[in-house]
Scaffold this motif. Sequence first.
Motif, PDB file in Angstrom:
ATOM      1  N   ALA A   1       0.826  -1.206   0.000  1.00 53.10           N
ATOM      2  CA  ALA A   1       0.000   0.000   0.000  1.00 53.10           C
ATOM      3  C   ALA A   1       0.860   1.255   0.000  1.00 53.10           C
ATOM      4  O   ALA A   1       1.805   1.370   0.779  1.00 53.10           O
ATOM      5  N   LEU A   2       0.496   2.182  -0.853  1.00 55.88           N
ATOM      6  CA  LEU A   2       1.069   3.516  -0.888  1.00 55.88           C
ATOM      7  C   LEU A   2       0.032   4.417  -0.223  1.00 55.88           C
ATOM      8  O   LEU A   2      -1.027   4.696  -0.797  1.00 55.88           O
ATOM      9  N   ILE A   3       0.323   4.820   1.024  1.00 60.22           N
ATOM     10  CA  ILE A   3      -0.616   5.603   1.823  1.00 60.22           C
ATOM     11  C   ILE A   3       0.057   6.929   2.185  1.00 60.22           C
ATOM     12  O   ILE A   3       1.053   6.941   2.920  1.00 60.22           O
ATOM     13  N   ILE A   4      -0.497   8.012   1.662  1.00 57.89           N
ATOM     14  CA  ILE A   4       0.048   9.342   1.930  1.00 57.89           C
ATOM     15  C   ILE A   4      -1.029  10.164   2.621  1.00 57.89           C
ATOM     16  O   ILE A   4      -2.182  10.203   2.188  1.00 57.89           O
TER      17      ILE A   4
ATOM     18  N   MET B   1      -3.122  -6.919   0.430  1.00 60.20           N
ATOM     19  CA  MET B   1      -2.702  -5.585   0.828  1.00 60.20           C
ATOM     20  C   MET B   1      -3.455  -5.132   2.074  1.00 60.20           C
ATOM     21  O   MET B   1      -2.858  -4.676   3.050  1.00 60.20           O
ATOM     22  N   VAL B   2      -4.774  -5.285   2.084  1.00 60.19           N
ATOM     23  CA  VAL B   2      -5.594  -4.858   3.223  1.00 60.19           C
ATOM     24  C   VAL B   2      -5.186  -5.622   4.487  1.00 60.19           C
ATOM     25  O   VAL B   2      -5.003  -5.031   5.556  1.00 60.19           O
ATOM     26  N   ARG B   3      -5.037  -6.936   4.383  1.00 59.24           N
ATOM     27  CA  ARG B   3      -4.657  -7.759   5.543  1.00 59.24           C
ATOM     28  C   ARG B   3      -3.282  -7.375   6.066  1.00 59.24           C
ATOM     29  O   ARG B   3      -3.071  -7.183   7.265  1.00 59.24           O
ATOM     30  N   GLU B   4      -2.319  -7.262   5.156  1.00 59.22           N
ATOM     31  CA  GLU B   4      -0.946  -6.966   5.563  1.00 59.22           C
ATOM     32  C   GLU B   4      -0.816  -5.577   6.189  1.00 59.22           C
ATOM     33  O   GLU B   4      -0.084  -5.405   7.163  1.00 59.22           O
ATOM     34  N   VAL B   5      -1.515  -4.591   5.644  1.00 58.31           N
ATOM     35  CA  VAL B   5      -1.463  -3.252   6.233  1.00 58.31           C
ATOM     36  C   VAL B   5      -1.963  -3.301   7.673  1.00 58.31           C
ATOM     37  O   VAL B   5      -1.347  -2.744   8.577  1.00 58.31           O
ATOM     38  N   PHE B   6      -3.073  -4.002   7.898  1.00 67.52           N
ATOM     39  CA  PHE B   6      -3.584  -4.101   9.263  1.00 67.52           C
ATOM     40  C   PHE B   6      -2.590  -4.818  10.178  1.00 67.52           C
ATOM     41  O   PHE B   6      -2.307  -4.359  11.293  1.00 67.52           O
TER      42      PHE B   6
ATOM     43  N   GLU C   1       0.624  -5.084   9.972  1.00 69.22           N
ATOM     44  CA  GLU C   1       1.879  -4.364  10.175  1.00 69.22           C
ATOM     45  C   GLU C   1       1.717  -2.981  10.794  1.00 69.22           C
ATOM     46  O   GLU C   1       2.673  -2.460  11.372  1.00 69.22           O
ATOM     47  N   THR C   2       0.530  -2.368  10.657  1.00 66.11           N
ATOM     48  CA  THR C   2       0.377  -0.982  11.107  1.00 66.11           C
ATOM     49  C   THR C   2      -0.754  -0.756  12.095  1.00 66.11           C
ATOM     50  O   THR C   2      -0.806   0.288  12.730  1.00 66.11           O
ATOM     51  N   GLY C   3      -1.707  -1.688  12.193  1.00 64.42           N
ATOM     52  CA  GLY C   3      -2.881  -1.492  13.027  1.00 64.42           C
ATOM     53  C   GLY C   3      -3.995  -0.717  12.354  1.00 64.42           C
ATOM     54  O   GLY C   3      -5.060  -0.517  12.939  1.00 64.42           O
ATOM     55  N   PHE C   4      -3.775  -0.276  11.118  1.00 66.47           N
ATOM     56  CA  PHE C   4      -4.783   0.506  10.403  1.00 66.47           C
ATOM     57  C   PHE C   4      -5.621  -0.372   9.476  1.00 66.47           C
ATOM     58  O   PHE C   4      -5.096  -1.256   8.795  1.00 66.47           O
ATOM     59  N   HIS C   5      -6.913  -0.078   9.441  1.00 66.31           N
ATOM     60  CA  HIS C   5      -7.812  -0.642   8.434  1.00 66.31           C
ATOM     61  C   HIS C   5      -7.750   0.296   7.235  1.00 66.31           C
ATOM     62  O   HIS C   5      -7.750   1.523   7.419  1.00 66.31           O
ATOM     63  N   VAL C   6      -7.705  -0.259   6.043  1.00 64.90           N
ATOM     64  CA  VAL C   6      -7.621   0.572   4.841  1.00 64.90           C
ATOM     65  C   VAL C   6      -8.582   0.086   3.776  1.00 64.90           C
ATOM     66  O   VAL C   6      -9.013  -1.072   3.788  1.00 64.90           O
TER      67      VAL C   6
ATOM     68  N   HIS D   1      -6.259   4.333   1.527  1.00 70.66           N
ATOM     69  CA  HIS D   1      -6.503   5.337   2.560  1.00 70.66           C
ATOM     70  C   HIS D   1      -7.008   4.635   3.818  1.00 70.66           C
ATOM     71  O   HIS D   1      -7.620   3.575   3.756  1.00 70.66           O
ATOM     72  N   ILE D   2      -6.750   5.262   4.943  1.00 61.77           N
ATOM     73  CA  ILE D   2      -7.087   4.698   6.247  1.00 61.77           C
ATOM     74  C   ILE D   2      -8.566   4.930   6.546  1.00 61.77           C
ATOM     75  O   ILE D   2      -9.079   6.037   6.356  1.00 61.77           O
ATOM     76  N   THR D   3      -9.220   3.877   7.011  1.00 67.61           N
ATOM     77  CA  THR D   3     -10.641   3.974   7.374  1.00 67.61           C
ATOM     78  C   THR D   3     -10.862   3.768   8.868  1.00 67.61           C
ATOM     79  O   THR D   3     -11.972   3.985   9.356  1.00 67.61           O
ATOM     80  N   GLY D   4      -9.850   3.334   9.589  1.00 59.03           N
ATOM     81  CA  GLY D   4     -10.000   3.103  11.027  1.00 59.03           C
ATOM     82  C   GLY D   4      -8.760   2.466  11.612  1.00 59.03           C
ATOM     83  O   GLY D   4      -7.747   2.288  10.936  1.00 59.03           O
ATOM     84  N   GLY D   5      -8.851   2.116  12.868  1.00 58.07           N
ATOM     85  CA  GLY D   5      -7.733   1.491  13.558  1.00 58.07           C
ATOM     86  C   GLY D   5      -6.815   2.519  14.194  1.00 58.07           C
ATOM     87  O   GLY D   5      -7.027   3.732  14.078  1.00 58.07           O
TER      88      GLY D   5
END
Length: 174
Positions: free
Chosen positions: A13-16, A54-59, A61-66, A102-106
Amino acid sequence: MTQPFDSRVGAYALIIRDEQLLLTHWNPRHPGFEGAWTLPGGGMEPGEQPEQTMVREVFEETGFHVDSDGLVNVHSYWMSPEQRLDGQQRGNHACRVIYRAHITGGELAVEENGSSDDVAWIPLTQIGRTKRLDLVDQALRLAGLAGQVEGAPTPPETVAEQDVSTEPGRGGER
């Protein structure tokens, strides 16, 4: 004749947000490599689609839902046997599927007992001075954002993200 090689498909994920890029510190806990910053993401599990990965791994590794904002591009990386951290004596072809998200929660959280040991928002103006994997530069380039990165250039690491165990010479266990 083609020589045998391994392959790995990963989604990232590219999250800015607020001119900062969300990065994780990939640390394979390998004596020959201290780790470097990279995009959140990782290898596909059996039956997963890249966007699900991507969604699973972001959560993880970062705690964020995207949510995905769409595919940026796909980048492949050839890794010679000498670049592998798992001791395998054959090359590895990494296929990296990159999404904008983009982040939706977490809440920001560091992965426990995984391949990442830190997570941070890095200002785009500092990316060029940050020890990072090549994936970061490739994603920014493919997204048309390379021009936003300022600062004295620090070359990206020539090691690609890999699934490796904590013991050199063992296969890529997840």
